[in-house]
Scaffold this motif. Structure first.
Motif, mmCIF file in Angstrom:
data_model
loop_
_atom_site.group_PDB
_atom_site.id
_atom_site.type_symbol
_atom_site.label_atom_id
_atom_site.label_comp_id
_atom_site.label_asym_id
_atom_site.label_seq_id
_atom_site.Cartn_x
_atom_site.Cartn_y
_atom_site.Cartn_z
ATOM 1 N N GLN A 3 0.818 -1.065 0.026
ATOM 2 C CA GLN A 3 0.027 -0.050 0.004
ATOM 3 C C GLN A 3 1.012 1.078 -0.009
ATOM 4 O O GLN A 3 0.426 2.301 -0.425
ATOM 5 C CB GLN A 3 -0.867 -0.075 1.127
ATOM 6 C CG GLN A 3 -1.908 -1.028 1.078
ATOM 7 C CD GLN A 3 -2.927 -0.930 2.511
ATOM 8 O OE1 GLN A 3 -3.871 -0.063 2.382
ATOM 9 N NE2 GLN A 3 -2.737 -1.996 3.253
ATOM 10 N N TYR A 25 1.358 5.803 -2.666
ATOM 11 C CA TYR A 25 0.282 4.982 -1.947
ATOM 12 C C TYR A 25 -0.779 4.607 -2.794
ATOM 13 O O TYR A 25 -1.170 5.196 -3.675
ATOM 14 C CB TYR A 25 0.090 5.826 -0.613
ATOM 15 C CG TYR A 25 -0.808 7.138 -0.764
ATOM 16 C CD1 TYR A 25 -0.123 8.379 -0.817
ATOM 17 C CD2 TYR A 25 -1.954 7.061 -0.536
ATOM 18 C CE1 TYR A 25 -0.862 9.288 -0.876
ATOM 19 C CE2 TYR A 25 -2.773 8.391 -0.359
ATOM 20 C CZ TYR A 25 -2.218 9.194 -0.843
ATOM 21 O OH TYR A 25 -3.001 10.519 -0.881
ATOM 22 N N ASN A 27 -3.956 3.432 -0.860
ATOM 23 C CA ASN A 27 -5.000 3.327 0.178
ATOM 24 C C ASN A 27 -5.766 4.660 0.426
ATOM 25 O O ASN A 27 -4.945 5.664 1.158
ATOM 26 C CB ASN A 27 -4.661 2.796 1.450
ATOM 27 C CG ASN A 27 -5.766 2.595 2.464
ATOM 28 O OD1 ASN A 27 -7.007 3.216 2.084
ATOM 29 N ND2 ASN A 27 -5.481 1.560 3.413
ATOM 30 N N SER A 28 -6.808 4.868 0.019
ATOM 31 C CA SER A 28 -7.334 6.211 0.217
ATOM 32 C C SER A 28 -7.779 6.697 1.323
ATOM 33 O O SER A 28 -8.291 7.614 1.976
ATOM 34 C CB SER A 28 -8.655 6.282 -0.854
ATOM 35 O OG SER A 28 -8.365 6.283 -2.083
ATOM 36 N N MET A 29 -7.724 5.445 2.315
ATOM 37 C CA MET A 29 -7.984 5.737 3.850
ATOM 38 C C MET A 29 -7.018 6.519 4.416
ATOM 39 O O MET A 29 -7.167 6.740 5.858
ATOM 40 C CB MET A 29 -8.508 4.493 4.413
ATOM 41 C CG MET A 29 -9.810 4.058 3.851
ATOM 42 S SD MET A 29 -11.231 5.300 3.870
ATOM 43 C CE MET A 29 -11.541 5.239 5.887
ATOM 44 N N PHE A 30 -5.753 6.567 3.976
ATOM 45 C CA PHE A 30 -4.645 6.906 4.709
ATOM 46 C C PHE A 30 -4.957 8.512 5.184
ATOM 47 O O PHE A 30 -5.371 9.462 4.175
ATOM 48 C CB PHE A 30 -3.299 6.853 3.995
ATOM 49 C CG PHE A 30 -2.868 5.516 3.951
ATOM 50 C CD1 PHE A 30 -2.230 5.098 2.895
ATOM 51 C CD2 PHE A 30 -2.924 4.954 4.973
ATOM 52 C CE1 PHE A 30 -1.764 3.809 2.915
ATOM 53 C CE2 PHE A 30 -2.412 3.387 5.007
ATOM 54 C CZ PHE A 30 -1.808 3.064 3.889
ATOM 55 N N ASP A 31 -4.713 8.990 6.387
ATOM 56 C CA ASP A 31 -5.030 10.419 6.712
ATOM 57 C C ASP A 31 -3.752 11.269 7.176
ATOM 58 O O ASP A 31 -3.849 12.470 7.154
ATOM 59 C CB ASP A 31 -6.327 10.903 7.524
ATOM 60 C CG ASP A 31 -5.979 10.153 8.888
ATOM 61 O OD1 ASP A 31 -6.769 10.607 9.778
ATOM 62 O OD2 ASP A 31 -4.788 9.451 9.168
ATOM 63 N N LYS A 93 -0.788 6.436 7.832
ATOM 64 C CA LYS A 93 -1.721 6.074 9.155
ATOM 65 C C LYS A 93 -3.022 6.064 8.504
ATOM 66 O O LYS A 93 -3.551 7.176 7.995
ATOM 67 C CB LYS A 93 -1.392 7.184 10.066
ATOM 68 C CG LYS A 93 -2.204 6.414 11.444
ATOM 69 C CD LYS A 93 -2.095 7.566 12.648
ATOM 70 C CE LYS A 93 -0.637 7.710 12.989
ATOM 71 N NZ LYS A 93 -0.406 8.669 14.145
ATOM 72 N N GLU A 94 -3.988 5.352 8.841
ATOM 73 C CA GLU A 94 -5.420 5.311 8.363
ATOM 74 C C GLU A 94 -6.154 6.150 9.326
ATOM 75 O O GLU A 94 -5.829 6.246 10.426
ATOM 76 C CB GLU A 94 -5.994 3.844 8.121
ATOM 77 C CG GLU A 94 -5.672 3.081 7.070
ATOM 78 C CD GLU A 94 -6.509 1.851 6.977
ATOM 79 O OE1 GLU A 94 -5.945 0.679 6.386
ATOM 80 O OE2 GLU A 94 -7.802 1.747 7.249
ATOM 81 N N SER A 99 -8.056 2.343 13.694
ATOM 82 C CA SER A 99 -6.663 2.212 13.178
ATOM 83 C C SER A 99 -5.536 2.072 14.112
ATOM 84 O O SER A 99 -4.473 1.577 13.951
ATOM 85 C CB SER A 99 -6.413 3.390 12.181
ATOM 86 O OG SER A 99 -6.081 4.511 12.833
ATOM 87 N N THR A 104 1.690 1.862 8.076
ATOM 88 C CA THR A 104 2.284 1.103 6.871
ATOM 89 C C THR A 104 3.412 1.696 6.440
ATOM 90 O O THR A 104 3.325 2.977 6.055
ATOM 91 C CB THR A 104 1.146 1.037 6.231
ATOM 92 O OG1 THR A 104 -0.124 0.398 6.644
ATOM 93 C CG2 THR A 104 1.542 -0.001 4.834
#
Lengths: 115, 114
Positions: A3, A25, A27-31, A93-94, A99, A104
């Motif tokens: 990811q 990256y 993953n769209s959930m990473f903030d 980080k999600e 989370s 990751t």
């Protein structure tokens, strides 16, 4: 399924020049995105982070840029110094309470700054 | 200012042996993590804990166990060592899991299984 990817295993720059380390990256959930620096036989040390709602964060010689639409971030070091020679890890980080701050990591990029 | 302390720094184990990697932090952090780093790879999460008595699996938990009886300590147990567990192990802690709170890492335990 990786990811977080750092596609350049190594980078060599001259002292005083700019170092640019890249990270992609999926993953769209990473903030939140963080950069760590690691010397041999030591643990990773936190350098700088950026929230997904920003596109730039600066701390001294270190600046991180985030292009959310391209899912790409970069770390700029200006000017580069020989002491910056290390492995640099990008981490993400999600969002969300479940989370629990889990990171990751990318594979790392070895930066060598020549005097 | 000790931060996160890991012991031992190096260890060689024979296949089938067991051992405990110790991790302690003096920052009163609730969140603690165990990662492993294989050559040329990034760190992968083994287990994590959000407080004393609370642990959960990460990405690569097989072959490992953890416990968290105090805020300070988060030991990682290998029960039956296998060559695939040869790696560098890092323990980390953070004040919280939210926002941009960074994790603080120990200097690692280099483990070889022969």
């Amino acid at each position: 399924d990786q990811q977080v990817k750092q596609n350049s295993p190594s980078l060599s720059v001259q002292e005083g020049r700019i170092s640019i380390l890249n990270c992609d990256y999926t993953n769209s959930m990473f903030d939140y995105f963080l950069w760590y620096k690691k010397y041999p036989a030591e643990g990773p040390t936190f350098l700088i982070s950026i929230s997904s709602i920003k596109d730039k964060n600066e701390d001294g010689r270190f600046t991180v840029f985030l292009n959310k639409s391209a899912k790409h971030l970069s770390l700029h070091i200006v000017p580069s110094q020989p002491g910056d020679s290390a492995v640099y890890f990008c981490a993400a980080k999600e969002a969300g309470g479940t989370s629990y701050g889990k990171l990751t990591f990318g594979q790392g990029t070895i930066l060598t700054v020549h005097p | 200012n000790a931060g996160v302390t890991q012991t031992p720094k190096f260890r060689i184990l024979k296949i089938g042996q067991s051992m405990t990697l110790q991790c302690t932090q003096d920052m009163n952090h609730n969140y603690m993590y165990w990662y492993r780093q294989d050559p040329g790879m990034g760190l992968k999460l083994i287990y994590y804990s959000v407080g004393a008595g609370i642990t959960d699996k990460g990405e690569v938990p097989n072959g490992y166990n953890v416990s968290r009886s105090t805020t300070e300590d988060f030991p990682l147990r290998l029960e039956l060592a296998a060559p695939s567990q040869t790696s560098v192990y890092f323990c980390a802690s953070s004040y919280s899991g939210s926002g941009g709170q960074p994790q603080h890492f120990g200097d690692g335990t280099r483990l070889s299984i022969l």
